[in-house]
Design an enzyme around this catalytic site. Structure first.
Site, PDB file in Angstrom:
ATOM      1  N   ASP A 102       0.840  -1.202   0.000  1.00 24.22           N
ATOM      2  CA  ASP A 102       0.000   0.000   0.000  1.00 24.22           C
ATOM      3  C   ASP A 102       0.879   1.258   0.000  1.00 24.22           C
ATOM      4  O   ASP A 102       2.042   1.215   0.416  1.00 24.22           O
ATOM      5  CB  ASP A 102      -0.882   0.023   1.256  1.00 24.22           C
ATOM      6  N   LEU A 103       0.250   2.371  -0.365  1.00 20.35           N
ATOM      7  CA  LEU A 103       0.960   3.656  -0.424  1.00 20.35           C
ATOM      8  C   LEU A 103       1.677   3.961   0.900  1.00 20.35           C
ATOM      9  O   LEU A 103       2.822   4.416   0.918  1.00 20.35           O
ATOM     10  CB  LEU A 103      -0.069   4.758  -0.753  1.00 20.35           C
TER      11      LEU A 103
END
Ligand code: URA
Length: 233
Positions: A102-103
């Site tokens: 994920d970011l």
């Protein structure tokens, strides 16, 4: 693809020619004579007919990157910097990611141009352990240990997660080992206990551990041993 298919795709050979070339032992793949049209060849294979190189074989490339928070696990993105922007490798547009983070997750990300290898890394049936360091907003309920080991029901996918190992390191920190990679899996598992993940860092995938010498944003080529951990045995 199969060797006979590769050869008969070349405009100068028909299927009959291909059978004869193979039978006469004139074709070599990576230096070895190949007489069997069913042999598999890849973009990485060197294919020769007598002394003529029909395909030089691309170099297979494998990297580990210490993904920083705030960089997106994609090869292109309209807003964010991508992990490929961090690489200074020739022909990097030929590379792809063997798995994603994920970011706001940091840690080990594997990048390659070898599709077969990355499929083995990410195969849901592969059962390769992925180890994460998790920081949570609230103290971690010790009941998570058993619940994660039993598996949690994910309604969206209609499945029960594979048994996972949770080791509580501090009231708000744990090491979690997963044997699969579902969408936002760690956050959803902690979410099940109404606990928010505020920091997530991947330490390893299979036998490949994030090299401690790499600062966030840095990368290095994988060693032959690391690559072989996901070889097709
Ligand atoms: N689980 C998550 O929730 N996020 C990741 O980036 C990886 C695993």
């Amino acid at each position: 693809m199969r060797l006979d298919r590769f050869l008969s795709n070349l405009p100068r050979f028909n299927r009959q020619d291909v059978r004869q070339l193979l039978a006469s032992g004139r074709v070599r793949v990576d230096g070895q004579v190949s007489r069997d049209g069913r042999d598999q060849v890849r973009v990485f294979s060197c294919i020769e007919l007598d002394a003529e190189v029909l395909q030089a074989g691309k170099a297979a490339r494998y990297f580990m990157l210490h993904k920083p928070v705030g960089v997106v696990s994609a090869t292109e993105h309209p807003e964010h910097r991508t992990v490929l922007d961090l690489l200074d490798a020739p022909d990097k547009h030929e590379l792809h990611l063997a798995g994603r983070l994920d970011l706001n997750t940091s840690g080990l990300l594997l990048i390659t141009n070898d599709g077969q290898w990355s499929r083995r890394v990410t195969a849901p049936s592969g059962k390769q352990p992925k180890v994460y360091l998790v920081d949570s907003e609230d103290p971690i309920d010790p009941a998570c240990i058993e619940a994660f080991a039993r598996g949690l029901y994910f309604r969206f996918e209609d499945l029960v997660t594979r048994p996972a190992e949770l080791q509580i390191l501090a009231p708000r920190q744990a090491r979690l080992t997963l044997y699969e990679g579902r969408y936002h899996q760690v956050k959803r598992m902690f979410g099940h206990f109404q606990n928010k993940v505020v920091g997530l860092h991947r330490l390893s995938v299979g036998a490949i551990q994030l090299d401690e010498r790499l600062c966030p944003g840095q990368y290095r080529a994988l060693t032959a041993e690391e690559i072989a951990g996901f070889a097709n045995h």
